[in-house]
Design a protein around this motif. Structure first.
Motif, PDB file in Angstrom:
ATOM      1  N   GLY A  86       0.890  -1.151  -0.084  1.00  0.00           N
ATOM      2  CA  GLY A  86       0.087   0.153  -0.078  1.00  0.00           C
ATOM      3  C   GLY A  86       0.845   1.349   0.002  1.00  0.00           C
ATOM      4  N   MET A  87       1.833   1.158   0.723  1.00  0.00           N
ATOM      5  CA  MET A  87       2.805   2.276   0.768  1.00  0.00           C
ATOM      6  C   MET A  87       3.488   2.674  -0.596  1.00  0.00           C
ATOM      7  SD  MET A  87       2.864   4.133   3.059  1.00  0.00           S
ATOM      8  CE  MET A  87       2.747   4.789   4.726  1.00  0.00           C
ATOM      9  N   PHE A  88       3.751   1.425  -1.073  1.00  0.00           N
ATOM     10  CA  PHE A  88       4.441   1.486  -2.496  1.00  0.00           C
ATOM     11  C   PHE A  88       3.600   2.188  -3.378  1.00  0.00           C
ATOM     12  CE2 PHE A  88       5.220  -0.284  -6.879  1.00  0.00           C
ATOM     13  CZ  PHE A  88       6.492   0.511  -7.078  1.00  0.00           C
ATOM     14  N   LEU A  89       2.502   1.659  -3.370  1.00  0.00           N
ATOM     15  CA  LEU A  89       1.434   2.145  -4.612  1.00  0.00           C
ATOM     16  C   LEU A  89       1.110   3.733  -4.049  1.00  0.00           C
ATOM     17  CD1 LEU A  89      -1.216  -0.436  -4.683  1.00  0.00           C
ATOM     18  CD2 LEU A  89       0.194   0.258  -6.254  1.00  0.00           C
ATOM     19  N   SER A  90       1.270   4.156  -2.719  1.00  0.00           N
ATOM     20  CA  SER A  90       0.974   5.440  -2.316  1.00  0.00           C
ATOM     21  C   SER A  90       2.128   6.455  -3.204  1.00  0.00           C
ATOM     22  CB  SER A  90       0.934   5.692  -0.814  1.00  0.00           C
ATOM     23  OG  SER A  90       2.211   5.811  -0.391  1.00  0.00           O
ATOM     24  N   ILE A  91       3.268   5.926  -3.231  1.00  0.00           N
ATOM     25  CA  ILE A  91       4.215   6.539  -3.890  1.00  0.00           C
ATOM     26  C   ILE A  91       3.966   7.009  -5.248  1.00  0.00           C
ATOM     27  CG2 ILE A  91       6.521   6.768  -4.763  1.00  0.00           C
ATOM     28  CD1 ILE A  91       7.212   4.682  -2.264  1.00  0.00           C
ATOM     29  N   ILE A  92       3.236   6.028  -6.048  1.00  0.00           N
ATOM     30  CA  ILE A  92       2.885   6.291  -7.434  1.00  0.00           C
ATOM     31  C   ILE A  92       1.612   7.287  -7.301  1.00  0.00           C
ATOM     32  CG2 ILE A  92       1.861   5.149  -9.450  1.00  0.00           C
ATOM     33  CD1 ILE A  92       3.551   2.402  -8.653  1.00  0.00           C
ATOM     34  N   PHE A  93       0.721   7.139  -6.730  1.00  0.00           N
ATOM     35  CA  PHE A  93      -0.276   8.206  -6.509  1.00  0.00           C
ATOM     36  C   PHE A  93       0.029   9.196  -6.044  1.00  0.00           C
ATOM     37  CE2 PHE A  93      -3.142   3.807  -6.394  1.00  0.00           C
ATOM     38  CZ  PHE A  93      -4.058   4.445  -7.178  1.00  0.00           C
ATOM     39  N   ALA A  94       1.001   9.476  -5.127  1.00  0.00           N
ATOM     40  CA  ALA A  94       1.323  10.860  -4.846  1.00  0.00           C
ATOM     41  C   ALA A  94       2.253  11.438  -5.958  1.00  0.00           C
ATOM     42  CB  ALA A  94       2.197  10.736  -3.566  1.00  0.00           C
ATOM     43  N   ALA A  95       2.828  10.833  -6.831  1.00  0.00           N
ATOM     44  CA  ALA A  95       3.571  11.253  -7.815  1.00  0.00           C
ATOM     45  C   ALA A  95       2.453  11.622  -8.702  1.00  0.00           C
ATOM     46  CB  ALA A  95       4.225  10.272  -8.679  1.00  0.00           C
ATOM     47  N   ILE A  96       1.281  11.067  -9.033  1.00  0.00           N
ATOM     48  CA  ILE A  96       0.117  11.598  -9.750  1.00  0.00           C
ATOM     49  C   ILE A  96      -0.264  12.927  -9.254  1.00  0.00           C
ATOM     50  CG2 ILE A  96      -2.225  11.095 -10.778  1.00  0.00           C
ATOM     51  CD1 ILE A  96      -1.170   8.468 -10.833  1.00  0.00           C
TER      52      ILE A  96
END
Length: 196
Positions: A86-96
């Protein structure tokens, strides 16, 4: 503070910024709070500032930040300890979210610099401050050159400034979440167990 709680705090902080961005962009479609200018724009007349039509607040600061905000907020919910995926995905979403906030802030900054579309003293519609040699931002004496819509300069200044600030804060929060997500991805979201 564990990275999960930090994510929850960031996610919650993004919601009002998204709301401000969307509302400001929608209101910018109605200079002088009248729909006649938007209607004339649809008829092919030049009445709205170009940066309003780019919808930086709706698309960039709104949708492109709302989706990451929901994911970032849900990453921080209780019971997600050691949620590295979930934290890894939050990095991608935060970049968006960073991209969306940047788009909103850049469009707002250009809208501020170029000034509003208005009718001048001789009845011609255009952007009188765009080709001016001096900046209208620091010289309120030349604002009177816009005769219609009434108070359009102040209207655009206020709303584009709010969009600029909201976009900047979205970039900062989403950028911080990228580092928080990286730390949470490596170390896990929390080290302590939930107390019943």
């Amino acid at each position: 503070m564990c990275t999960g709680k930090c994510s929850k705090c960031i996610g919650i902080s993004l919601y009002p910024l998204v709301l401000v961005s969307i509302i400001c962009n929608i209101v910018l479609f109605f200079p002088d709070l009248k729909s006649i200018y938007a209607q004339q724009e649809t008829e092919g007349l030049y009445r709205l500032t170009d940066e309003v039509k780019y919808m930086g607040g709706i698309i960039g600061g709104g949708i492109l930040v709302l989706i990451p905000a929901i994911h970032i907020h849900s990453t921080g919910r209780q019971g997600c300890c050691a949620n590295r995926c979930g934290m890894f995905l939050s990095i991608i979403f935060a970049a968006i979210g960073v991209v969306g906030g940047l788009y909103s802030a850049i469009v707002a900054a250009v809208g501020l610099v170029d000034g509003p579309v208005c009718m001048n003293e001789i009845g011609v519609w255009g952007r009188p401050f765009k080709s001016s040699s001096e900046s209208y931002l620091g010289n309120s004496d030349i604002w009177d050159s816009c005769k219609e819509p009434q108070y359009v300069v102040e209207f655009n200044l206020g709303l584009f400034s709010a969009l600029l600030v909201a976009g900047f804060l979205e970039v900062v929060l989403c950028g911080f979440q990228m580092f928080n997500g990286l730390f949470g991805c490596i170390c896990g979201t929390c080290s302590n167990k939930e107390v019943a």
